[in-house]
Motif scaffolding. Structure first.
Motif, PDB file in Angstrom:
ATOM      1  N   MET A   1       0.981  -1.265  -0.176  1.00 19.10           N
ATOM      2  CA  MET A   1       0.135  -0.174  -0.046  1.00 19.10           C
ATOM      3  C   MET A   1       0.784   1.348  -0.132  1.00 19.10           C
ATOM      4  O   MET A   1       1.849   1.297   0.916  1.00 19.10           O
ATOM      5  N   ASP A   2       0.333   2.287  -0.957  1.00 23.20           N
ATOM      6  CA  ASP A   2       1.256   3.401  -1.061  1.00 23.20           C
ATOM      7  C   ASP A   2       0.762   4.512   0.051  1.00 23.20           C
ATOM      8  O   ASP A   2      -0.215   5.085  -0.655  1.00 23.20           O
ATOM      9  N   TRP A   3       1.127   4.492   0.864  1.00 22.47           N
ATOM     10  CA  TRP A   3       0.662   5.561   1.963  1.00 22.47           C
ATOM     11  C   TRP A   3       1.071   7.171   1.571  1.00 22.47           C
ATOM     12  O   TRP A   3      -0.138   7.958   1.918  1.00 22.47           O
ATOM     13  N   LEU A   4       2.002   7.206   0.809  1.00 26.61           N
ATOM     14  CA  LEU A   4       2.023   8.688   0.509  1.00 26.61           C
ATOM     15  C   LEU A   4       1.066   9.071  -0.837  1.00 26.61           C
ATOM     16  O   LEU A   4       0.522  10.085  -0.745  1.00 26.61           O
ATOM     17  N   GLU A   5       0.645   8.101  -1.570  1.00 24.96           N
ATOM     18  CA  GLU A   5      -0.177   8.163  -2.395  1.00 24.96           C
ATOM     19  C   GLU A   5      -1.668   8.388  -1.974  1.00 24.96           C
ATOM     20  O   GLU A   5      -2.465   9.438  -2.395  1.00 24.96           O
ATOM     21  N   ARG A   6      -1.873   7.475  -1.018  1.00 26.13           N
ATOM     22  CA  ARG A   6      -3.247   7.926  -0.202  1.00 26.13           C
ATOM     23  C   ARG A   6      -3.219   9.037   0.696  1.00 26.13           C
ATOM     24  O   ARG A   6      -4.347   9.722   0.752  1.00 26.13           O
ATOM     25  N   THR A   7      -2.238   9.560   1.116  1.00 25.13           N
ATOM     26  CA  THR A   7      -2.031  10.902   1.841  1.00 25.13           C
ATOM     27  C   THR A   7      -2.494  11.846   0.751  1.00 25.13           C
ATOM     28  O   THR A   7      -3.361  12.786   0.979  1.00 25.13           O
ATOM     29  N   ALA A   8      -2.128  11.842  -0.403  1.00 23.29           N
ATOM     30  CA  ALA A   8      -2.160  13.045  -1.428  1.00 23.29           C
ATOM     31  C   ALA A   8      -3.663  12.976  -1.975  1.00 23.29           C
ATOM     32  O   ALA A   8      -4.156  13.924  -2.423  1.00 23.29           O
ATOM     33  N   LYS A   9      -4.356  11.759  -1.827  1.00 22.29           N
ATOM     34  CA  LYS A   9      -5.799  11.732  -2.202  1.00 22.29           C
ATOM     35  C   LYS A   9      -6.739  11.775  -1.224  1.00 22.29           C
ATOM     36  O   LYS A   9      -7.755  11.071  -1.268  1.00 22.29           O
ATOM     37  N   LEU A  10      -6.678  12.487  -0.096  1.00 22.29           N
ATOM     38  CA  LEU A  10      -7.583  12.431   0.890  1.00 22.29           C
ATOM     39  C   LEU A  10      -8.781  13.090   0.392  1.00 22.29           C
ATOM     40  O   LEU A  10      -8.736  14.337  -0.280  1.00 22.29           O
ATOM     41  N   ARG A  11      -9.885  12.574   0.420  1.00 22.89           N
ATOM     42  CA  ARG A  11     -11.209  13.274  -0.134  1.00 22.89           C
ATOM     43  C   ARG A  11     -11.531  14.432   0.793  1.00 22.89           C
ATOM     44  O   ARG A  11     -11.909  14.226   1.942  1.00 22.89           O
ATOM     45  N   GLN A  12     -11.803  15.592   0.210  1.00 22.69           N
ATOM     46  CA  GLN A  12     -12.130  16.764   0.904  1.00 22.69           C
ATOM     47  C   GLN A  12     -13.175  17.265   0.172  1.00 22.69           C
ATOM     48  O   GLN A  12     -13.215  17.389  -0.973  1.00 22.69           O
ATOM     49  N   TRP A  13     -14.009  17.999   0.901  1.00 22.79           N
ATOM     50  CA  TRP A  13     -14.775  18.896   0.418  1.00 22.79           C
ATOM     51  C   TRP A  13     -14.281  20.006  -0.470  1.00 22.79           C
ATOM     52  O   TRP A  13     -13.270  20.601  -0.095  1.00 22.79           O
ATOM     53  N   ALA A  14     -14.777  20.215  -1.844  1.00 27.99           N
ATOM     54  CA  ALA A  14     -14.194  21.215  -2.775  1.00 27.99           C
ATOM     55  C   ALA A  14     -15.097  22.072  -3.501  1.00 27.99           C
ATOM     56  O   ALA A  14     -15.819  21.198  -4.108  1.00 27.99           O
ATOM     57  N   ARG A  15     -14.676  23.320  -3.389  1.00 23.98           N
ATOM     58  CA  ARG A  15     -15.417  24.033  -4.655  1.00 23.98           C
ATOM     59  C   ARG A  15     -14.772  25.361  -4.801  1.00 23.98           C
ATOM     60  O   ARG A  15     -14.458  26.126  -3.960  1.00 23.98           O
ATOM     61  N   SER A  16     -14.475  25.406  -6.073  1.00 25.34           N
ATOM     62  CA  SER A  16     -13.979  26.727  -6.704  1.00 25.34           C
ATOM     63  C   SER A  16     -12.582  27.119  -5.824  1.00 25.34           C
ATOM     64  O   SER A  16     -12.432  28.370  -5.339  1.00 25.34           O
ATOM     65  N   GLY A  17     -11.647  26.140  -5.406  1.00 22.93           N
ATOM     66  CA  GLY A  17     -10.659  26.515  -4.653  1.00 22.93           C
ATOM     67  C   GLY A  17     -10.754  26.681  -3.412  1.00 22.93           C
ATOM     68  O   GLY A  17      -9.842  27.265  -2.520  1.00 22.93           O
TER      69      GLY A  17
END
Length: 297
Positions: A1-17
């Motif tokens: 498991m690539d923990w760095l890749e998983r860290t980069a892809k944390l699911r976050q609410w996002a809208r217009s920056g």
């Protein structure tokens, strides 16, 4: 498991920056506590106030609750929540977490990986910092969450390797004629400028470009206050000072409070002023509270 890749892809609410650093802040906090006590747990009721302070100081201006990341970080596979009844979060409400005696900690697989490879912790922490916060805040944020990083722990994630313009500092300082855009400070040691920095208006981590329309030449003090949301830029390129900033000393009044309503110093004729879109982003995502009224000349 690539923990760095998983860290980069944390699911976050996002809208217009919009900024949503809730999960990254909890993740950093959990890494700091793991570094201090690898077997410890984090009861929600015991860490709620710590997380509130982190969100208030390093999060966006809008109000939020630490219950949100405490519950939702589980879905990213790096965090677990459990109660006396067993594994699983009771929900994302503050009352639910308190009443159930909920506690959390890093996911078992991640804890095992950190024990096998101690340097992984620093790389994950560095990735979270690079992806979600400007460099001017990294050191104090590490102190705030109790993290101690080695200088060598600076490997970035592939996702974070957007190419930087190495001439950014030179371009910005030249555009502002080597003086702070807020106070006019222009100190040098010999021919070398000292205490002057190139600040991003829209943070690089949130798509801010390395160009003059997104940059300010600021002294070290005003750069830090700008990135903390105590200072901003309003209409007419006039300086905003947050009402939340409090300073009773003469120095605080003269170097910060008295800036309210003043026009920026620069840029020089022919250089592009700060783009309205970048100013608006900083005002909505970084600047805290309401601006003070302009001070009398």
């Amino acid at each position: 498991m690539d923990w760095l890749e998983r860290t980069a892809k944390l699911r976050q609410w996002a809208r217009s920056g919009a900024r949503a650093p809730h999960k990254p802040l909890l993740f950093l906090y959990a890494l700091g506590r793991f570094q201090q006590d690898a077997d410890g747990e984090l009861p929600y009721s015991a860490v709620e106030e710590d997380l509130k302070r982190l969100l208030a100081e390093y999060g966006p201006p809008n109000k939020t609750t630490p219950a949100y990341p405490f519950h939702h970080l589980v879905s990213d596979g790096v965090w677990e929540v459990y109660t006396d009844r067993g594994p699983g979060s009771p929900g994302s409400g503050v009352r639910e977490l308190r009443a159930a005696g909920a506690a959390g900690r890093l996911a078992p697989e991640l804890r095992a990986a950190l024990r096998r490879e101690p340097s992984l912790l620093g790389r994950i922490a560095r990735a979270l910092l690079d992806l979600h916060f400007p460099p001017s805040l990294h050191g104090e944020l590490c102190e705030a969450v109790g993290l101690e990083l080695e200088p060598a722990e600076t490997e970035q994630l592939p996702a974070a390797r957007r190419r930087r313009n190495r001439r950014m500092r030179e371009l910005i300082l030249t555009a502002y004629e080597y003086q702070c855009a807020f106070c006019g400070y222009d100190g040098r040691i010999g021919a070398v400028p000292v205490g002057l920095e190139a600040a991003h208006v829209r943070w690089w981590a949130f798509g801010g470009p390395d160009d003059v329309e997104n940059g300010l030449c600021l002294c070290s003090l005003h750069h830090k206050l700008f990135d903390k949301g105590a200072l901003g830029i309003g209409d007419g390129h006039r300086i905003l000072v947050s009402q939340r900033f409090v300073g009773r000393s003469r120095a605080a009044r003269e170097h910060v409070i008295a800036l309210a309503g003043r026009p920026l110093v620069g840029p020089q004729p022919g250089a592009h002023p700060i783009a309205a879109s970048h100013r608006s982003w900083h005002t909505s995502q970084v600047f805290h509270g309401s601006p003070r009224p302009a001070t009398a000349a």
